[in-house]
Design a protein around this motif. Structure first.
Motif, PDB file in Angstrom:
ATOM      1  N   GLY A  89      -5.753   1.630  -5.912  1.00  0.00           N
ATOM      2  CA  GLY A  89      -6.130   3.017  -5.659  1.00  0.00           C
ATOM      3  C   GLY A  89      -7.265   3.174  -4.675  1.00  0.00           C
ATOM      4  N   GLY A  90      -7.768   2.067  -4.159  1.00  0.00           N
ATOM      5  CA  GLY A  90      -8.845   2.132  -3.180  1.00  0.00           C
ATOM      6  C   GLY A  90      -8.358   2.663  -1.845  1.00  0.00           C
ATOM      7  N   ILE A  91      -9.202   3.450  -1.183  1.00  0.00           N
ATOM      8  CA  ILE A  91      -8.828   4.044   0.102  1.00  0.00           C
ATOM      9  C   ILE A  91      -8.944   3.000   1.203  1.00  0.00           C
ATOM     10  N   VAL A  92      -7.832   2.754   1.888  1.00  0.00           N
ATOM     11  CA  VAL A  92      -7.783   1.797   2.988  1.00  0.00           C
ATOM     12  C   VAL A  92      -8.043   2.494   4.316  1.00  0.00           C
ATOM     13  N   ASN A  93      -7.459   3.676   4.462  1.00  0.00           N
ATOM     14  CA  ASN A  93      -7.616   4.434   5.705  1.00  0.00           C
ATOM     15  C   ASN A  93      -7.323   5.901   5.425  1.00  0.00           C
ATOM     16  N   GLU A  94      -7.802   6.755   6.298  1.00  0.00           N
ATOM     17  CA  GLU A  94      -7.558   8.186   6.137  1.00  0.00           C
ATOM     18  C   GLU A  94      -7.501   8.843   7.506  1.00  0.00           C
ATOM     19  N   TRP A  95      -6.511   9.716   7.665  1.00  0.00           N
ATOM     20  CA  TRP A  95      -6.323  10.437   8.916  1.00  0.00           C
ATOM     21  C   TRP A  95      -6.482  11.930   8.637  1.00  0.00           C
ATOM     22  N   GLU A  96      -7.501  12.544   9.196  1.00  0.00           N
ATOM     23  CA  GLU A  96      -7.765  13.967   8.981  1.00  0.00           C
ATOM     24  C   GLU A  96      -6.960  14.769  10.007  1.00  0.00           C
ATOM     25  N   ILE A  97      -5.742  15.100   9.623  1.00  0.00           N
ATOM     26  CA  ILE A  97      -4.803  15.721  10.558  1.00  0.00           C
ATOM     27  C   ILE A  97      -5.354  17.025  11.122  1.00  0.00           C
TER      28      ILE A  97
ATOM     29  N   ARG B  80      -0.861   6.065  14.202  1.00  0.00           N
ATOM     30  CA  ARG B  80      -1.628   5.457  13.106  1.00  0.00           C
ATOM     31  C   ARG B  80      -2.903   4.810  13.629  1.00  0.00           C
ATOM     32  N   GLU B  81      -2.901   4.461  14.902  1.00  0.00           N
ATOM     33  CA  GLU B  81      -4.067   3.790  15.478  1.00  0.00           C
ATOM     34  C   GLU B  81      -5.181   4.768  15.811  1.00  0.00           C
ATOM     35  N   THR B  82      -4.828   5.910  16.415  1.00  0.00           N
ATOM     36  CA  THR B  82      -5.856   6.842  16.885  1.00  0.00           C
ATOM     37  C   THR B  82      -5.912   8.142  16.096  1.00  0.00           C
TER      38      THR B  82
ATOM     39  N   ASN C 160       0.837  -1.198   0.000  1.00  0.00           N
ATOM     40  CA  ASN C 160       0.000   0.000   0.000  1.00  0.00           C
ATOM     41  C   ASN C 160       0.875   1.252   0.000  1.00  0.00           C
ATOM     42  N   THR C 161       0.272   2.371  -0.333  1.00  0.00           N
ATOM     43  CA  THR C 161       0.998   3.635  -0.392  1.00  0.00           C
ATOM     44  C   THR C 161       0.275   4.671   0.460  1.00  0.00           C
ATOM     45  N   VAL C 162       1.035   5.404   1.254  1.00  0.00           N
ATOM     46  CA  VAL C 162       0.485   6.471   2.090  1.00  0.00           C
ATOM     47  C   VAL C 162       0.883   7.806   1.470  1.00  0.00           C
ATOM     48  N   VAL C 163      -0.086   8.707   1.330  1.00  0.00           N
ATOM     49  CA  VAL C 163       0.163   9.982   0.658  1.00  0.00           C
ATOM     50  C   VAL C 163      -0.365  11.142   1.501  1.00  0.00           C
ATOM     51  N   LEU C 164       0.175  12.317   1.233  1.00  0.00           N
ATOM     52  CA  LEU C 164      -0.339  13.562   1.806  1.00  0.00           C
ATOM     53  C   LEU C 164      -1.266  14.225   0.799  1.00  0.00           C
ATOM     54  N   LEU C 165      -2.381  14.759   1.285  1.00  0.00           N
ATOM     55  CA  LEU C 165      -3.307  15.480   0.420  1.00  0.00           C
ATOM     56  C   LEU C 165      -3.798  16.752   1.103  1.00  0.00           C
ATOM     57  N   PHE C 166      -4.084  17.757   0.275  1.00  0.00           N
ATOM     58  CA  PHE C 166      -4.815  18.918   0.754  1.00  0.00           C
ATOM     59  C   PHE C 166      -6.291  18.539   0.896  1.00  0.00           C
ATOM     60  N   THR C 167      -6.986  19.234   1.769  1.00  0.00           N
ATOM     61  CA  THR C 167      -8.438  19.105   1.845  1.00  0.00           C
ATOM     62  C   THR C 167      -9.015  20.462   2.207  1.00  0.00           C
ATOM     63  N   ALA C 168     -10.135  20.812   1.601  1.00  0.00           N
ATOM     64  CA  ALA C 168     -10.756  22.107   1.861  1.00  0.00           C
ATOM     65  C   ALA C 168     -11.528  22.061   3.179  1.00  0.00           C
ATOM     66  N   LEU C 169     -11.185  22.962   4.093  1.00  0.00           N
ATOM     67  CA  LEU C 169     -11.891  23.049   5.368  1.00  0.00           C
ATOM     68  C   LEU C 169     -13.188  23.823   5.181  1.00  0.00           C
ATOM     69  N   ASP C 170     -14.159  23.554   6.025  1.00  0.00           N
ATOM     70  CA  ASP C 170     -15.403  24.315   5.924  1.00  0.00           C
ATOM     71  C   ASP C 170     -15.165  25.749   6.393  1.00  0.00           C
TER      72      ASP C 170
ATOM     73  N   VAL D  41      -4.437  16.003   5.028  1.00  0.00           N
ATOM     74  CA  VAL D  41      -4.961  14.666   5.267  1.00  0.00           C
ATOM     75  C   VAL D  41      -3.886  13.651   4.895  1.00  0.00           C
ATOM     76  N   ILE D  42      -3.779  12.584   5.668  1.00  0.00           N
ATOM     77  CA  ILE D  42      -2.945  11.434   5.307  1.00  0.00           C
ATOM     78  C   ILE D  42      -3.878  10.329   4.836  1.00  0.00           C
ATOM     79  N   ARG D  43      -3.572   9.750   3.687  1.00  0.00           N
ATOM     80  CA  ARG D  43      -4.431   8.694   3.130  1.00  0.00           C
ATOM     81  C   ARG D  43      -3.600   7.481   2.752  1.00  0.00           C
ATOM     82  N   GLU D  44      -4.101   6.307   3.093  1.00  0.00           N
ATOM     83  CA  GLU D  44      -3.489   5.051   2.667  1.00  0.00           C
ATOM     84  C   GLU D  44      -4.338   4.443   1.559  1.00  0.00           C
ATOM     85  N   VAL D  45      -3.691   4.103   0.437  1.00  0.00           N
ATOM     86  CA  VAL D  45      -4.402   3.493  -0.685  1.00  0.00           C
ATOM     87  C   VAL D  45      -3.754   2.153  -1.024  1.00  0.00           C
ATOM     88  N   ASP D  46      -4.569   1.236  -1.568  1.00  0.00           N
ATOM     89  CA  ASP D  46      -4.023  -0.053  -1.987  1.00  0.00           C
ATOM     90  C   ASP D  46      -3.561   0.029  -3.436  1.00  0.00           C
TER      91      ASP D  46
END
Length: 377
Positions: free
Chosen positions: A158-166, A215-217, A116-126, A150-155
């Motif tokens: 390209g499917g999203i396995v997990n996501e951490w909204e930093i 990564r757990e919490t 799997n690959t973990v990537v950094l992404l921008f995300t628009a805040l409300d 946001v940190i995202r793990e993809v398989d």
């Protein structure tokens, strides 16, 4: 540091008895190539990709995992540093064998042992969250919503396995944007690594913060930086438990200057640092990296000027190279030899162990850029 247009490029200095033997990988920020050189400054291999190779590193299987140029016509990220359209994996012959696309990708990524690959992404805040973010230099054209990380793990598909909204773990009172920075982004994460325990080690440029995220919490296990480092890059864990950081020193108190430091996360004390004399001789406003080598030396990328150099523990420069390859800057289009980050691989590294690394394969390029004469220095 400042650089004359008449300054030599390519290999500047090499002390073979003191350097860590290996091959250095780098790419020009805005270029289409990644280049692997030996310690004599000779090109031994190059990869190319029409979508650009802004940053890349080698995987154990010998493939190159690279970040491309920014997406076209995506206004929300237009002009932001570190923005990329995709992450691509290429084989030794520059053939793409895997790709993950998302216009919000930026800066860094990790290939995990499970593929799997973990990537950094921008995300628009409300808008409500955006208004609570403090700091920055307000402008009339500031967007109503700003970007978080946001940190995202993809398989492999390209499917999203997990996501951490930093951004949800940031503190409005503590995580304040530098007053000299714009308000299009909150934190501007610029580095993503794993700790020995498998948690995330992240750097946030706009708030001058380095942190470990579970990564757990998804919660911060350690958070440090404001007032100690300024717009830093590339924290990495060392075997002694310390964290190595390239402290850019931008917008710092007093004179802007860069340094490389080791901080002990258990005590928050800086236990080692490298600077130059005079201090202004070593300064990169943005990008840049530092990497501890197996012999105890440190490979430093003074990114803004394309300067790569290796120092001993006591700060002696034993190898120095200036990127001779220029490309249009990603934001302004001016010619630049900037390097986001550099890595050194020993000859026995699995990624290059069985590869053809004969510099004669690039004889003409090496004649142009000093590699032919470098071996006689």
């Amino acid at each position: 540091m400042g650089r004359s247009i008449h300054h030599p490029v390519g290999l500047i200095h090499n002390s073979p008895s003191s350097t860590f033997n290996g091959y250095t990988l780098f790419s020009t920020n805005g270029g289409d190539h990644a280049t692997l050189i030996d310690n004599y400054g000779r090109i031994v291999h190059r990869w190319n990709y029409s979508g650009g190779i802004v940053y890349a590193y080698l995987l154990p299987n010998g493939n190159l995992l690279a970040r491309t140029k920014p997406p076209e016509d995506v206004d929300i990220v237009k002009g932001l540093g570190g923005s990329s359209a995709s992450i691509v994996e290429m084989n030794w012959d520059s053939e793409v064998v895997w790709e993950y696309k998302d216009p919000m990708l930026h800066h860094d990524y990790i290939r995990l042992p499970n593929g799997n690959t973990v990537v950094l992404l921008f995300t628009a805040l409300d808008e409500e969250t955006s208004q609570q973010v403090k700091g920055g230099h307000p402008r009339e054209d500031d967007p109503k919503t700003i970007l978080g990380d946001v940190i995202r793990e993809v398989d492999i598909s390209g499917g999203i396995v997990n996501e951490w909204e930093i951004y949800k773990e940031m503190d409005f009172d503590e995580d304040v944007i530098c007053p000299l920075e714009h308000r299009r982004e909150w934190t501007h994460a610029n580095s993503l690594n794993l700790t020995p325990n498998g948690d995330f080690l992240v750097s946030f440029r706009n708030t001058s913060t380095v942190g470990i995220i579970s990564r757990e919490t998804g919660e911060f296990l350690w958070k440090w930086g404001p007032g100690n480092v300024f717009h830093q890059h590339h924290p990495t864990f060392l075997e002694n438990g310390n964290v190595l950081i390239f402290d850019n020193g931008s917008h710092s108190q007093g004179m802007d200057r860069s340094r490389v430091i080791e901080v002990n996360p258990a005590t928050n004390e800086i236990e080692w640092q490298y600077t130059e004399t005079p201090a202004l001789a070593f300064y990169s406003f943005h990008i840049s990296s530092s990497e501890r080598l197996a012999n105890g030396n440190t490979l430093i990328c003074e990114g803004a000027f394309g300067r790569l150099f290796e120092i001993t523990k006591n700060g002696k420069v034993v190898w120095e190279y200036i990127n001779p390859f220029y490309s249009p800057d990603l934001r302004k289009g001016d010619p630049t030899n900037m390097v986001f980050r550099a890595h050194r691989y020993p000859p026995e590294h699995s990624s290059i162990l069985d590869k053809d690394l004969d510099p004669d394969n690039y004889r003409n390029m090496n004649r142009l850029f000093g590699g032919e004469t470098a071996k006689n220095q």
